[in-house]
Design an enzyme around this catalytic site. Structure first.
Site, PDB file in Angstrom:
ATOM      1  N   SER A   1      -0.533  -1.060  -4.434  1.00 18.81           N
ATOM      2  CA  SER A   1      -2.086  -0.045  -4.810  1.00 18.81           C
ATOM      3  C   SER A   1      -1.707   1.316  -3.991  1.00 18.81           C
ATOM      4  CB  SER A   1      -2.495  -0.390  -4.164  1.00 18.81           C
ATOM      5  OG  SER A   1      -4.002   0.098  -4.169  1.00 18.81           O
TER       6      SER A   1
ATOM      7  N   ASN B   1       0.901  -0.926  -0.001  1.00 20.76           N
ATOM      8  CA  ASN B   1      -0.143   0.052   0.269  1.00 20.76           C
ATOM      9  C   ASN B   1       0.457   1.368   0.075  1.00 20.76           C
ATOM     10  OD1 ASN B   1      -3.085   1.426   0.744  1.00 20.76           O
ATOM     11  ND2 ASN B   1      -1.065   2.355   2.291  1.00 20.76           N
ATOM     12  N   GLU B   2       1.107   1.745  -1.164  1.00 19.56           N
ATOM     13  CA  GLU B   2       1.815   3.002  -1.001  1.00 19.56           C
ATOM     14  C   GLU B   2       3.213   3.283  -0.823  1.00 19.56           C
ATOM     15  OE1 GLU B   2      -0.268   5.874   1.262  1.00 19.56           O
ATOM     16  OE2 GLU B   2      -3.013   6.135  -0.246  1.00 19.56           O
ATOM     17  N   ASP B   3       3.685   2.207  -0.758  1.00 20.66           N
ATOM     18  CA  ASP B   3       5.102   2.024  -0.527  1.00 20.66           C
ATOM     19  C   ASP B   3       5.187   2.889  -2.175  1.00 20.66           C
ATOM     20  OD1 ASP B   3       4.898   1.832   1.744  1.00 20.66           O
ATOM     21  OD2 ASP B   3       5.731  -0.655   0.835  1.00 20.66           O
TER      22      ASP B   3
END
Length: 854
Positions: free
Chosen positions: A477, A421-423
């Site tokens: 994502s 998530n959002e890395d």
């Protein structure tokens, strides 16, 4: 020979307790109330020890007898001793450990088991210090979480408290056996011809530890046996061996997402019997479903599509993102997980995204999704950080990923595994090394400034392909297929997180139709929970006002005071926020309007086959892990906010939509210096230049004929301003059908002398029944007056309530609380429309209610 037996070591523990146990013994206050989170911070700084005793199993004489201790989950840095001897050291919350103790049992009847847990924060800092070769970048919380394989939200988030737990968060089992089935795996391919399934070709494998046995494999559907296989297998010396057989299932019953077909499930029973067939030595059962899942990413006029296709049918994925249901995970029961997923299903949602900062959820969660037809987007547990890749970390991640892929792969609901998530968003923010097109060597990624690329684009996809090849893998994502220009929000490719609403530019929610993408996997708006929930976590009546110390403490969103007050001020009169309940109600209406605006406009972009401009919308977020002011549409106590019902209406199988042209006076592209984002309409244009669209979206797989009725109703008088319009419609299957586009309201033919504010009410009628309705209001609501609405709330028999009004009403909301269930809430009332019928359960009296401007 003996049967395989299991004993849960759930009693007899002696320990220095942690959090929930400390609360149970009255040693710390409830951290969910008031500002008590601060009072319990010391708990995470201590070392804690759990101790239990258990009896040695009976001395079975059979050769090959084995005793194991199984630790399903230890949170997180744990040292385990049995009778004073260290048998295990663990540093990953997400893995299961099995330790053979056959030769370690005491001669005496009782054995002592101890588990000592070190502080995760301290150990994390030690790891950071010991790996200076890596730049430990961590968003939201303390840097110590980066190298620790523990639920990341335990360090706190912008919706959650800092509660660094420890303990055996999953059961500890004592197993005795002469034969054990290590895992059962079913790989299959669904054969579809002319749109219908013809067969499922499956391979069943199992690893068996034990002697030669008689194998029995049975497959059941709806209580009926579909297949049965009998075989003798194994090694005479008792060494581990693998069973494998191929099966063909003719005319299979497939598993479908909710709303597109039934959720057919099969039960696979695998038994290892004694060679004479007299005794069951070991048995495993799996509930499986057969479906074909595809992620469609085709080039088109909008860029590249991103939508799921199940069993050959395109699916619009409308749903929610999921965070852990509690800061103290063992407090969530299997029934609670079922209740949560039932709420999702009842809200017309068909997808849930398990966010990467939490945990791989228990089997009860996914079983509920299987049964209810909820598609699962499953993140691996990485969120908002640049993770290290030193050898020990990678080995732990590989073990974690492989175990959870194996544990969960039989669930038909899980259709996608996502790397993080959002890395990837950290790459551009910190100028990290990432050459997607030119550098395809995974080993080189390990020495770059973004080494976690190795995890997301090499390690995890390899494991996913190996362990469950029928499931889709997505690197992250949001993810825009790797090019540097698509790591940010790009509406043409991949999935996006749309946070220019609330965060970023904090744009007006009315601009959401232009802020979509190919798949919106996050967007949201903060709102208060209902007053009853607020009063449960704010125990001091003097603190029950908007902006109090306690209320601010229970809103972890960055700049929430500015953001929430700004959005409320843009849309509503400040005089309407006269007290905490009234202010909370306005935030709820704001949230409902924003989310409905996103869902209905982006679902409109579902279009038709070959023109899928948007393939799905997932709100941030469905739930809370504690009582809080947040983006959740259902609060910690499973009490639904009005936004829940707004999504339910927008995601109905047949949903009519209406939207008028939005006049944004803040947009001044010719003079960027004076561009503002604090207000949002040119009042004169909004009143005189009214243009609007009407459409109908369908998830049904057949054409539906009906009628759309459009009315223009004065906000001031409740009378019709213009002539009623009717349009016969043929709603195309699984598509959006446009009814009216850019139609301008003709004031010269209006029934009033001067232009005045009116709502546009649309209703879809099918077979003489109103199946869906929608309302477009002039913006902003604060420019309108709401005197003498003539609201009537009539209590009928059998828990039914009828609600109507003589003049348009904005945001009618019943006050909900735990234990009270409503079929609808948070709606607008339009005179002349069908009265709202609400089914109420669990209430022993009349409910309080309010609306905007009351």
């Amino acid at each position: 020979m003996a049967q395989h037996t299991t004993k849960i070591l759930s009693s007899g523990w002696e320990f220095n307790t942690v959090h929930s146990e400390l609360m149970r013994h009255g040693l710390i206050p409830d951290p969910f109330k008031d500002t008590n989170e601060l009072e319990v911070a010391w708990v995470a700084e201590r070392t804690w020890c759990y101790r239990a005793t258990f009896a040695s199993p009976p001395k079975i004489e059979a050769r090959g007898f084995t005793v194991d201790l199984v630790f399903e989950g230890l949170d997180t840095f744990a040292t385990v001793t049995l009778n004073g001897k260290v048998i295990l050291k663990s540093d990953n919350m997400f893995v299961e450990h099995r330790v053979s103790i056959t030769n370690l049992l005491a001669d005496k009847d009782e054995n002592t088991l101890e588990i000592t847990f070190d502080p995760a924060h301290n150990r994390g800092l030690e790891l950071v210090k010991s790996h200076p070769e890596h730049d430990h970048i961590v968003h939201q919380t303390a840097v110590s979480r980066g190298p620790v394989r523990k639920a990341q939200y335990h360090w706190g988030w912008d919706w959650g408290p800092i509660l660094l737990t420890c303990g055996p968060w999953k059961p500890v089992r004592l197993e005795t056996y002469v034969c054990r089935i290590e895992e059962v795996r079913v790989d299959y391919e669904v054969c579809i011809s002319n749109g219908s399934p013809t067969a499922v070709e499956a391979t069943i494998r199992a690893n068996v530890l034990g002697p030669a046995v008689q194998v029995e494999v049975d497959l059941f559907h709806a209580g009926e046996q579909v297949l049965s296989v009998r075989d003798c297998r194994g090694a005479s010396d008792g060494t581990p061996w693998q069973y494998s057989s191929k099966l063909s299932i003719e005319n299979p019953q497939l598993w479908w997402p909710r709303g597109y077909g039934p959720q057919h499930l099969y039960t696979l029973q695998f038994r290892a019997m004694a060679s004479d067939g007299s005794t069951i030595l070991a048995e495993e059962r799996q509930t499986i479903g057969f479906r074909k899942a595809e992620l469609i990413q085709d080039k088109d006029q909008f860029g590249q599509s991103f939508n799921f296709r199940i069993n050959g049918v395109d699916i619009f994925s409308g749903g929610s993102c999921w965070i852990p249901a509690d800061s103290f995970l063992p407090q969530t029961s299997p029934q609670c997980y079922r209740d949560w997923m039932q709420l999702l299903a009842e809200g017309n949602q068909n997808m849930v995204r398990v966010w990467g900062g939490g945990v791989y959820e228990p089997d009860a969660f996914y079983a509920a999704c299987d049964e209810l037809g909820i598609l699962v987007w499953q993140d691996f547990m990485f969120a908002c950080a640049s993770y290290p890749t030193y050898p020990e970390f990678l080995a732990s991640v590989e073990n974690e990923a492989r175990q959870n892929l194996r544990r969960l792969r039989h669930h038909p609901s899980i259709i996608l595994w996502c790397g993080n998530n959002e890395d990837y968003q950290l790459i551009e923010r910190y100028n990290l090394t990432y050459n997607f097109e030119s550098d395809k060597d995974p080993k080189s990624w390990l020495t770059s400034t973004f080494p976690a690329r190795y995890i997301y684009e090499h390690l995890l996809p390899s494991l996913a392909q190996s362990e469950c090849p029928a499931t889709i893998y997505h690197p992250g994502s949001p993810w825009g297929n790797g090019t540097s220009t698509t790591l940010k929000v790009d509406p043409t490719v991949g999935d996006i997180h749309q946070w220019d609403l609330w965060n970023g530019e904090a744009r007006p929610w009315q601009l959401l139709p232009q802020m979509g993408g190919r798949f919106v996997s996050e967007f949201g708006m903060v709102a208060y929970p209902h007053a009853d929930t607020v009063e449960r976590f704010v125990t001091d009546p003097a603190e029950r006002y908007a902006g109090s110390r306690t209320m601010d403490f229970h809103n972890k969103a960055v700049m929430h005071e500015r953001r929430l007050l700004g959005y409320v001020g843009e849309n509503f009169r400040t005089e309407w926020a006269r007290d905490l309940r009234a202010f909370g109600h306005l935030t709820q209406v704001l949230q409902a309007d924003a989310l409905a605006g996103g869902y209905k406009s982006w679902r409109r972009h579902w279009g038709r086959e070959g023109e899928r401009r948007c393939g799905g919308v997932l709100v941030w977020q469905l739930n809370d892990c504690w009582p809080v002011v947040s983006w959740a549409v259902v609060d910690y106590y499973l009490v639904k906010k009005p936004a829940y019902y707004a999504i339910k209406r927008a995601m109905a199988p047949l949903a009519v939509g209406v939207a008028r042209k939005f006049h944004d006076w803040t947009a001044r592209p010719a003079d960027e210096l004076w561009k503002r984002n604090t207000g949002h309409v040119d009042h004169r244009k909004a009143l005189t230049d009214i243009r609007f669209d009407v459409w109908v979206v369908s998830s049904k797989l057949e054409t539906v004929k009906g009628k759309v009725v459009i009315r223009f109703v004065s906000v001031k008088t409740g009378q019709d301003v213009g002539a009623r319009m009717e349009r016969e419609v043929e709603v195309h299957p699984n598509s959006c059908t446009e009814v009216l586009t850019e139609l301008k309201f003709d004031w010269e033919k209006a029934a009033v002398a001067e232009p005045e504010h009116f709502v546009i009410h649309t209703a879809l009628w099918v077979d003489g029944v109103q199946t869906s309705s929608d309302v477009s209001w002039p913006d902003p609501i604060k420019y309108l007056d709401f005197p003498d609405r003539g609201v009537k709330v009539k209590y009928l028999s059998q828990g039914r309530v009828e609600v109507s009004a003589e003049k348009p009403v904005k945001g009618f909301v019943f006050a909900e609380k735990q234990g009270v269930t409503l079929s609808d809430n948070g709606f607008d009332l339009i005179p002349g429309d069908e009265p709202r019928l609400v089914q109420v359960e669990g209430s022993d009296g009349e409910l309080s209610w309010t609306f905007v401007g009351l």
